[in-house]
Design an enzyme around this catalytic site. Structure first.
Site, mmCIF file in Angstrom:
data_model
loop_
_atom_site.group_PDB
_atom_site.id
_atom_site.type_symbol
_atom_site.label_atom_id
_atom_site.label_comp_id
_atom_site.label_asym_id
_atom_site.label_seq_id
_atom_site.Cartn_x
_atom_site.Cartn_y
_atom_site.Cartn_z
ATOM 1 N N THR A 294 0.822 -1.212 0.000
ATOM 2 C CA THR A 294 0.000 0.000 0.000
ATOM 3 C C THR A 294 0.862 1.270 0.000
ATOM 4 O O THR A 294 0.523 2.252 -0.657
ATOM 5 C CB THR A 294 -0.895 0.028 1.251
ATOM 6 O OG1 THR A 294 -0.104 -0.414 2.354
ATOM 7 C CG2 THR A 294 -2.107 -0.839 1.091
ATOM 8 N N PHE A 422 -6.910 5.012 5.748
ATOM 9 C CA PHE A 422 -6.355 4.016 6.662
ATOM 10 C C PHE A 422 -7.447 3.262 7.412
ATOM 11 O O PHE A 422 -7.197 2.661 8.463
ATOM 12 C CB PHE A 422 -5.378 4.682 7.642
ATOM 13 C CG PHE A 422 -4.141 5.217 6.949
ATOM 14 C CD1 PHE A 422 -3.102 4.366 6.608
ATOM 15 C CD2 PHE A 422 -4.029 6.561 6.608
ATOM 16 C CE1 PHE A 422 -1.967 4.835 5.949
ATOM 17 C CE2 PHE A 422 -2.902 7.043 5.943
ATOM 18 C CZ PHE A 422 -1.866 6.171 5.616
ATOM 19 N N CYS A 429 -5.635 1.089 10.425
ATOM 20 C CA CYS A 429 -4.253 0.699 10.130
ATOM 21 C C CYS A 429 -3.302 0.981 11.299
ATOM 22 O O CYS A 429 -3.179 2.113 11.744
ATOM 23 C CB CYS A 429 -3.782 1.463 8.900
ATOM 24 S SG CYS A 429 -2.123 1.015 8.412
HETATM 25 C C1 HEM Z 1 -0.210 4.152 2.629
HETATM 26 C C2 HEM Z 1 -0.044 3.020 3.255
HETATM 27 C C3 HEM Z 1 -1.137 2.223 3.905
HETATM 28 C C4 HEM Z 1 -2.491 2.225 3.682
HETATM 29 C C5 HEM Z 1 -3.265 3.047 2.661
HETATM 30 C C6 HEM Z 1 -3.077 1.276 4.606
HETATM 31 C C7 HEM Z 1 -4.445 1.026 4.715
HETATM 32 C C8 HEM Z 1 -5.011 0.202 5.664
HETATM 33 C C9 HEM Z 1 -6.431 0.030 5.859
HETATM 34 C C10 HEM Z 1 -7.534 0.705 5.050
HETATM 35 C C11 HEM Z 1 -6.600 -0.841 6.884
HETATM 36 C C12 HEM Z 1 -7.937 -1.312 7.458
HETATM 37 C C13 HEM Z 1 -8.494 -2.463 6.670
HETATM 38 C C14 HEM Z 1 -9.861 -2.933 7.106
HETATM 39 O O1 HEM Z 1 -10.596 -2.233 7.799
HETATM 40 O O2 HEM Z 1 -10.206 -4.044 6.704
HETATM 41 C C15 HEM Z 1 -5.276 -1.243 7.331
HETATM 42 C C16 HEM Z 1 -5.034 -2.145 8.345
HETATM 43 C C17 HEM Z 1 -3.773 -2.604 8.661
HETATM 44 N N1 HEM Z 1 -2.573 -2.137 8.176
HETATM 45 FE FE1 HEM Z 1 -2.316 -0.654 6.850
HETATM 46 N N2 HEM Z 1 -2.078 0.707 5.346
HETATM 47 C C18 HEM Z 1 -0.880 1.262 4.961
HETATM 48 C C19 HEM Z 1 0.374 0.970 5.473
HETATM 49 C C20 HEM Z 1 0.641 0.011 6.421
HETATM 50 C C21 HEM Z 1 1.941 -0.277 6.976
HETATM 51 C C22 HEM Z 1 3.229 0.471 6.620
HETATM 52 C C23 HEM Z 1 1.785 -1.317 7.853
HETATM 53 C C24 HEM Z 1 2.804 -2.017 8.712
HETATM 54 C C25 HEM Z 1 4.011 -1.599 8.921
HETATM 55 C C26 HEM Z 1 0.369 -1.678 7.840
HETATM 56 C C27 HEM Z 1 -0.199 -2.703 8.573
HETATM 57 C C28 HEM Z 1 -1.552 -2.864 8.747
HETATM 58 C C29 HEM Z 1 -2.129 -3.870 9.634
HETATM 59 C C30 HEM Z 1 -1.344 -4.893 10.451
HETATM 60 C C31 HEM Z 1 -3.521 -3.693 9.595
HETATM 61 C C32 HEM Z 1 -4.555 -4.470 10.374
HETATM 62 C C33 HEM Z 1 -4.820 -3.733 11.672
HETATM 63 C C34 HEM Z 1 -5.844 -4.427 12.570
HETATM 64 O O3 HEM Z 1 -6.843 -4.937 12.075
HETATM 65 O O4 HEM Z 1 -5.626 -4.411 13.775
HETATM 66 N N3 HEM Z 1 -0.283 -0.836 6.975
HETATM 67 N N4 HEM Z 1 -4.329 -0.583 6.570
#
Ligand code: HEM
Length: 480
Positions: A294, A422, A429
């Site tokens: 992402t 996010f 996120c």
């Molecule tokens: C521009 C970069 C990023 C975007 C647009 C993004 C977007 C998202 C979104 C929309 C979700 C929620 C998904 C849902 O509700 O089903 C999410 C969850 C998550 N993201 Fe990101 N993300 C980004 C970068 C990152 C990075 C750098 C990491 C780790 C180093 C990461 C790790 C995670 C994890 C582990 C979750 C699950 C959290 C949970 O459910 O507790 N993401 N992300």
């Protein structure tokens, strides 16, 4: 943490239940006009671009609509008012369905794909959240700089040879190396290779397969034996790679206190519980995948818009020169000071949020928008790309790229919950700050060093594989 739901039938992931089960008055929600009996709304659908198809349908049908494909009916929501309701954690929570549930064979009960009721979600969340604190981020900063240095060495070579650069390819190398090195002390050697690391190829294969399962009927997909076989091989490769990373850390007797050390050594502060080995494997895959794909897309879209908008590029370069001055490398604190560049990033994430949708389910019987009754467990997909284009929140020209939409006054004037790249709530996120710091740092370094020019005639084409990426984007560089 917000109240979380229990699955009524633990053997049946909610993602595989039909939406009708929880929407007693689906007839109030419009669907595309030419619905084919048994098959659904497939006229004009393209399996490679389901998200962009849904955006076109959304523009015709309005803030809530439904689409049916091969027996699965999905309710989409993108109106700002309705999306704000879905963000209310006293009524709704994350729904693990569709693409997210299809990733369970790869990521299991890792943070991203865990069902709300699985105890491993809270356990891993509590153990890993300090790995994203301000102090932790400051610790990652020097490694992020090292990786950005590798990217710039490669771009210097291309520039000297008069070659354009493959932006999504290089951003993917950068973000994979960054999460692998900061989180797990592992070097994939991406910049020493001509092509992407096989880990990326296997990951893209797994993501594309998960996406295809959303849009290809189960009957047909079982006929696609070749794809199933390739997918099994991709999964095996991902598992082998992370098992090697974990084994190397165990053999070394401990690392610098990074995410992997937290996973292996830290106990829950209250219960004293630890992550089980199989769960650690799932978390490492989750972070390697979620932590780079992402962010790579976000950087690529931002570079595209910078190259296409010379005024914006000049303003951002002026800011970097002014704020960073002659410092050979920016200090951690200097990154957040690039306020205009952050607006460029936010505006790119507005138009193309690289995780383009997220699902929410009712945790109690409720009525959405005062009109649409939902039983507990009913769910809807928030179409972030369209929420970010709702004229009610973003004005009459939502397609226009304008970083000033994120000037403080403009942000204050907008309603809450209209910018959600996010996600939202307890399951939003965890890596948000990591991604924003990394992306702002890298954009700042690149703008300080290069002028960017688009390839003549390039028109943005968006590739979909659960996440979004500009397709075929190349830029020409000139050293400043
Ligand atoms: C521009 C970069 C990023 C975007 C647009 C993004 C977007 C998202 C979104 C929309 C979700 C929620 C998904 C849902 O509700 O089903 C999410 C969850 C998550 N993201 Fe990101 N993300 C980004 C970068 C990152 C990075 C750098 C990491 C780790 C180093 C990461 C790790 C995670 C994890 C582990 C979750 C699950 C959290 C949970 O459910 O507790 N993401 N992300």
């Amino acid at each position: 943490m917000a109240q979380m739901t229990q699955s009524a039938d633990a053997t049946l992931p909610r993602g595989f239940r039909s939406a009708e089960q929880g929407w007693p008055r689906l007839d109030r929600i419009p669907h595309p006009p030419r619905r084919v009996p048994l098959i659904g709304d497939v006229v004009g659908a393209n399996v490679r671009t389901p998200l962009q198809d849904s955006m076109r349908i959304a523009a015709d049908l309005g803030p809530i609509f439904r689409r049916k494909g091969f027996g699965k009916e999905i309710v989409f929501v993108w109106g700002a008012d309705l999306a704000a309701e879905l963000a209310d954690e006293s009524r709704f929570a994350k729904h693990v369905g569709l693409g997210v549930a299809n990733l369970r064979p790869v990521a299991g009960d890792g943070l991203f794909t865990a069902y709300n009721h699985e105890p491993n979600w809270q356990l891993a969340h509590d153990i890993l959240a300090p790995g994203f604190s301000r102090e932790a981020m400051e610790g990652y900063h020097p490694l992020m700089l090292d990786v950005a240095g590798q990217l710039m060495a490669a771009w210097d070579t291309s520039e000297a040879a008069g070659r354009s650069v493959d932006v999504p390819g290089d951003m993917t190398k950068l973000t994979l190396e960054t999460i692998a090195r900061t989180g797990f002390g592992h070097d994939f050697g991406s910049f020493e290779r001509e092509r992407l690391h096989p880990f990326v190829t296997a990951m893209v294969g797994a993501l594309s397969f998960a996406q295809r399962r959303n849009v290809v009927p189960p009957l047909l997909s079982s006929l696609l034996r070749g794809a199933e076989k390739r997918n099994a091989a991709d999964r095996a490769y991902l598992n082998r790679t992370v098992d090697d990373v974990i084994a190397a850390r165990r053999a070394s007797g401990g690392g610098p206190g990074d995410l992997l050390d937290r996973m292996l050594e830290v106990a829950h502060p209250e219960t004293g519980e630890r992550l089980a080995p199989e769960n650690i494997r799932r978390q490492v895959i989750t972070f390697l995948v979620a932590g780079h794909e992402t962010t790579s897309g976000a950087l690529s879209f931002a570079l595209h818009y910078l190259a296409q908008n010379p005024d914006v590029l000049a303003t951002a370069q002026e800011e970097v020169d002014r704020v960073w001055g002659d410092a050979p490398v920016p200090a951690y604190q200097q990154v957040a000071k690039l306020r205009y560049l952050r607006r460029v990033l936010d505006e790119s994430l507005r138009l193309w949020p690289t995780a383009p949708a997220f699902a929410r389910e009712a945790i109690t019987d409720t009525t959405l928008g005062g009109t649409h009754p939902m039983r507990r467990g009913a769910w809807a997909l928030v179409l972030t790309t369209m929420l970010h284009r709702d004229p009610a929140a973003w004005g009459e020209n939502p397609e226009t790229f304008d970083p000033d939409r994120f000037a403080p006054q403009a942000v204050r004037a907008r309603p809450a919950h209209v910018f959600k790249p996010f996600g939202t709530g307890a399951r939003a996120c965890i890596g948000r700050q990591f991604a924003l710091h990394e992306a702002t740092l890298v954009l700042g370094l690149l703008l300080r060093r290069y002028d960017l020019r688009p390839e003549p005639g390039y028109r943005l084409k968006v590739a979909e594989r659960l996440t979004l990426m500009p397709d075929g984007l190349r830029l020409h560089l000139t050293r400043r």
